[in-house]
Design an enzyme around this catalytic site. Structure first.
Site, mmCIF file in Angstrom:
data_model
loop_
_atom_site.group_PDB
_atom_site.id
_atom_site.type_symbol
_atom_site.label_atom_id
_atom_site.label_comp_id
_atom_site.label_asym_id
_atom_site.label_seq_id
_atom_site.Cartn_x
_atom_site.Cartn_y
_atom_site.Cartn_z
ATOM 1 N N LYS A 38 -18.559 -12.275 -17.229
ATOM 2 C CA LYS A 38 -19.942 -12.757 -17.072
ATOM 3 C C LYS A 38 -20.161 -13.200 -15.628
ATOM 4 O O LYS A 38 -19.270 -13.829 -15.024
ATOM 5 C CB LYS A 38 -20.182 -13.921 -18.042
ATOM 6 C CG LYS A 38 -21.633 -14.393 -18.126
ATOM 7 C CD LYS A 38 -21.768 -15.555 -19.115
ATOM 8 C CE LYS A 38 -23.192 -16.055 -19.260
ATOM 9 N NZ LYS A 38 -23.283 -17.202 -20.197
ATOM 10 N N SER B 128 -26.959 -16.684 -23.464
ATOM 11 C CA SER B 128 -27.091 -16.073 -22.151
ATOM 12 C C SER B 128 -26.024 -15.020 -21.834
ATOM 13 O O SER B 128 -26.188 -14.260 -20.886
ATOM 14 C CB SER B 128 -27.047 -17.159 -21.081
ATOM 15 O OG SER B 128 -25.777 -17.796 -21.080
ATOM 16 N N SER C 248 -24.225 -19.792 -25.982
ATOM 17 C CA SER C 248 -24.386 -18.598 -25.160
ATOM 18 C C SER C 248 -23.320 -17.526 -25.340
ATOM 19 O O SER C 248 -23.466 -16.423 -24.820
ATOM 20 C CB SER C 248 -24.461 -18.985 -23.682
ATOM 21 O OG SER C 248 -25.752 -19.434 -23.376
#
Lengths: 468, 464
Positions: free
Chosen positions: B67, B142, B166
């Site tokens: 990420k 996210s 997330s």
């Protein structure tokens, strides 16, 4: 205006002389380092970097807290103080706001021989910010100082005069140096002071004026005096005093209005989530307590008692712990302190630059030789200067000179008579009442004997001869 | 085929590293233009070349997606924001460094809601990521890029971050496994902070055993993170076995199965309970009445911390800088242009929650409620071993469907409470609702990742 009492409180920032910064492994001694060479992702506040508390800084702060007799919080924590400034890379300063490291305590110090005690409100750890460097091309920022550990010490408003505030700071410097936690040099920014002043009438406090960033003892005294005068003038004119923050122009010795308090910052403090609460164990406290040196006020009392030194003398000696240590070594070697103090304060001090210019044993030897009348005071002073300035050891210098002092009465009298016959005018002057002529005659003999003559005995002989 | 099956084939010589990488890049060629799971990608030929030297290590040179709010020294780290444009970090996040040390390679950096603030991966300066199961829908967020990459078989596995859900919510919406460890289990060094007291590094994977393997590799003490727990690393693969549910008491909070839940979703929850009972677990209804307070509590605390954490993006030292007459104007212009709307909303909310006169009413109160929520879980775990329920109330929603921020925030109602309590939790594929993946969430007591993964593995086997 009568009946107005000056009330002063100080907030002092002390840079701790730890090897590394408060939250990273960067070297903390940034003095004279090229800009931005002592930085890392942590103190530059880069994304993803995290602070880790320097245990040594905690120990140093605890030393100060315990020396001041403050009550150490067994569990304190860090908070974030939020504001934007280009020298503050994270956009917040890590400090201690809600629960400081220690509260209470007092500093004992002396003003013109009289003891004062000023209470401490709190003491906490925080990180220093960077520095802006203004150049014709624009402002540059140097991050070397970012994250250097600071202890902030806040006093109660117990000080009553600007001079007292200055002496308090001097005493604090002495303490910090004794504790070995800071160079506490104001010129280098190792000791910085913000001062609050108000005028109280009949015990009722007035409105505060705050003066920021005072960087010299003189500045503290002058700025506070100026702030007191500023408030007094306004009160005399019947004007209201508003909360205000000032800077101090060191060169022109003038207050600079920085902001009225209405524009005060909201720092939005909240607990620093990147650090765990600071727990101080009993073991750590004991360890720090056991490692405390003799504190300056105890040492001061001992110096007065043991060596019969004056208040002023003690203050000078204690101003630098190394100087006090040197004095104690010389006094021990000589066998008494009175003479040792005289020699150090009048002869050695002017050569002192942070460390002894002459080994303690050598100075002691010289003092002993004078006491045994093996050399005169004058010769000793000359030798001292030679030994300090030159490469030869004192012992060689002593051996190199015929230094036995002239104490023989008959010989001294012969020399005195010689001098009187060579300088009849001086004899006449003396007999006409000009007593300084005696000094002139003694000086002639001293010069001739290269300082070996016993000056006090010689003076007695002259007085006897001239009187007859 | 999951990461471990791939590793086994590689070790047995049935497949080469080159073939594995080629097949990943085939998926990328096929789908990435539409999905946009990655912000940056490694050169596959380079991965093949560099991977040869890593053959002897546990991950044998296999690529893992990361990420883009985890710091990497060889890729830009953008956090999905314009404000970090041009920023090249000088170090690796601890979790990335540990994966590399175990023989993994960084495949690329995955898309996310800007600074991990969001539940749909629509709020990225690099554009939205789409759900591989239905490109008209969001992948969740996210960590939507990581979840979509794993779901589309563009990546074998990925690291994500979970602040309020997330990792788990996008895993649920994309039909993959998403693991959030106990707060402090994995170092946050190199995780670009959103809300420091909530941020965790988690794993998105194709199977529970892959999640267990990767957690074993990235967990453990780190002297560079003061909040990282000083506990020795564990091998979580040892916790996995068929009989892990036997004798467990599993609580299903009634607040996690509210009336608004669709009949299809309720039916799935019933199915999970039945499967768990078949495996020898006792399933009971419990109540966590503070659940409804988790959302405001979370948004106050997370936004307050974010308002400070994002103050460093001021244009002075790195990233974007816009001109300004004075330094204050430069900072304001930079932040105005550099941050997206959702980030600005949260900075404003957090700044307000901390301001003088409001602190106690908002931030202070939120902290007290947070403590109560943690205690409520503690009390629940005196009665049950694990808590089970849906990961998110609905399957993936359409892009642009949740314009109202509160509607968006509600997507995380089941992941926020455990995040506030710092508990480990996992989302595994639990079946389909409206033809879309629907996630099953398990929550465990602090540090009980072994129990959590064991139960998740056992359920995964019977859910099929």
């Amino acid at each position: 205006m009568r009946g107005l009492e000056t009330v002063i409180g100080l907030e002092i920032h002390v840079q701790l002389a730890t090897a590394t910064k408060l939250f990273c492994g960067c070297r903390a001694d940034y003095f004279a380092a090229p800009p931005n060479t002592l930085t890392c992702p942590v103190c530059l506040g880069m994304p993803g970097a995290l602070p880790v508390l320097n245990r040594k800084a905690v120990e140093y702060a605890l030393r100060v807290a315990l020396a001041l007799g403050a009550q150490v919080k067994r569990r304190s924590h860090f908070d974030r103080k939020n504001y934007f400034y280009p020298d503050l890379p994270k956009g917040y300063q890590i400090t201690q706001r809600q629960v400081p490291l220690a509260v209470g305590g007092e500093l004992r110090f002396w003003v013109e021989g009289e003891e004062r005690r000023v209470r401490i409100r709190e003491l906490h750890l925080e990180e220093d910010a960077g520095k802006l460097v203004h150049t014709p091309a624009g402002a540059l920022v140097d991050m070397n100082r970012c994250g250097v550990p600071l202890v902030e010490i806040v006093t109660e408003p117990d000080l009553r005069t600007p001079g007292e505030a200055k002496e308090f700071l001097r005493a604090l410097r002495t303490l910090l140096r004794h504790l070995g936690v800071s160079g506490a040099d104001m010129e280098k920014g190792e000791l910085r002071c913000d001062a609050n002043l108000s005028l109280a009438r009949d015990g009722e406090w007035g409105v505060k004026s705050e003066i920021k960033n005072l960087n010299s003892f003189r500045g503290v005294e002058r700025a506070l005096a100026a702030a007191a005068a500023w408030q007094r003038e306004r009160l005399e004119r019947g004007e209201e005093i508003r909360l205000a923050t000032f800077g101090w122009d060191e060169g022109r010795e003038r207050l600079l209005l920085q902001r009225a308090k209405e524009e005060a910052h909201d720092y939005r403090y909240f607990p620093e989530p990147d650090l765990v609460p600071l727990e101080v164990s009993e073991e750590l406290l004991e360890k720090v307590r056991a490692g405390l040196p003799e504190l300056p006020w105890a040492r001061r009392e001992r110096f007065v008692r043991e060596y019969r030194l004056s208040s002023r003398e003690v203050e000078v000696l204690l101003g630098e712990p190394e100087l006090a240590d040197y004095f104690e070594r010389v006094a021990a070697a000589v066998g008494e302190g009175r003479e040792a103090a005289n020699w150090i304060l009048t002869e050695v001090l002017r050569f002192w630059q942070g460390s002894p210019p002459l080994p303690a044993e050598e100075l002691a030897l010289l003092i002993q030789k004078v006491r045994k009348k093996e050399i005169s005071r004058t010769t000793a002073k000359e030798l001292l200067e030679e030994a300090i300035g030159g490469k030869e050891s004192l012992e060689r210098l002593l051996a190199g000179r015929a230094v036995r002092q002239l104490t023989d009465e008959a010989e001294l009298e012969k020399l005195a008579r010689e001098a009187m016959s060579q300088h009849p005018q001086a004899v006449a002057d003396f007999q006409a009442g000009k007593t300084q002529a005696l000094g002139f005659l003694v000086g002639q003999v001293m010069r001739k004997t290269k300082g070996r003559a016993d000056a006090s005995k010689l003076a007695q002989i002259f007085q006897r001869l001239l009187a007859s | 085929m999951d990461l471990q099956a791939t590793l086994n084939s590689l070790r047995e010589g049935n497949v080469s590293l080159s073939q594995i990488i080629v097949s990943l890049w085939e998926a990328i060629e096929r789908r990435e233009e539409e999905l946009r799971a990655f912000i940056s990608l490694a050169d596959p030929d380079q991965l093949v070349r560099d991977g040869e030297e890593l053959a002897g290590l546990p991950l044998a040179g296999l690529p893992i997606a990361i990420k883009d709010n985890l710091i990497t020294r060889d890729f830009p780290t953008t956090c999905g924001s314009k404000i970090l444009s041009g920023f090249r970090p000088p170090f690796d996040a601890t979790c990335v460094a540990r994966l590399r040390a175990a023989g993994a390679q960084v495949q690329g950096k995955t898309n996310l809601d800007e600074f991990a603030m969001g539940s749909s991966t629509e709020h990225s300066a690099f554009g939205p990521t789409r759900n591989p199961h239905d490109p008209e829908r969001v992948p969740g967020g996210s960590s939507g890029g990581s979840a979509a990459a794993v779901a589309a078989e563009e990546a074998l596995a990925a690291l994500g971050t979970d602040t309020g859900g997330s990792v788990r919510q996008p895993a649920a919406l994309c039909g993959v496994v998403g693991l959030r460890p106990t707060y402090g289990r994995v170092s946050r060094w190199g995780l670009v902070a959103f809300a420091s007291s909530l941020d965790t590094v988690g794993v998105l994977a194709r199977s529970v055993r892959d999640a267990a393997l990767l957690l074993s590799l990235i967990a453990g003490p780190d002297p560079r993170d003061a909040t990282c727990l000083p506990l020795p690393p564990e091998n979580y693969l040892e916790s996995l076995g068929e009989g892990a549910l036997d004798g467990l008491r599993i609580g299903v909070p009634k607040e996690y199965v509210p009336a608004e839940l669709s009949p299809a979703a309720r039916a799935l929850v019933d199915r999970w309970c039945a499967l768990a009972r078949e495996q020898g677990a006792e399933v009971v209804e419990i109540s966590l009445p503070l659940t409804e307070y988790a959302l405001p509590t979370y948004y106050l605390i997370a936004s307050a911390e974010a308002s400070a954490n994002l103050a460093r993006y001021d244009g002075v030292r790195y990233g974007l800088r816009l001109p300004g007459e004075q330094v204050a104007q430069m900072m304001a212009a930079t932040r105005t242009a550099g941050f997206g709307r959702e980030v600005k909303r949260r900075i404003a909310l957090g700044t307000f929650a901390l301001s003088a006169g409001y602190y106690d009413q908002y931030y202070g109160k939120a902290q007290r409620v947070r403590t109560l929520i943690a205690r409520e879980f503690q009390a629940a775990f005196r009665e049950v071993d694990l808590i089970m329920g849906p990961t998110s109330p609905t399957p993936a929603f359409r892009l642009g469907e949740k314009e109202d921020p509160i509607a968006m925030y509600l997507s995380d109602v089941f992941t926020l409470p455990s995040a506030l309590a710092g508990l480990p939790a996992i989302s595994i594929p639990g079946g389909e609702v409206e033809g879309l993946p629907f996630g099953l969430q398990l929550i465990a007591p602090r540090l009980a990742e072994g129990k959590l993964l064991g139960a998740a593995y056992a359920l995964e086997q019977v859910l099929g």
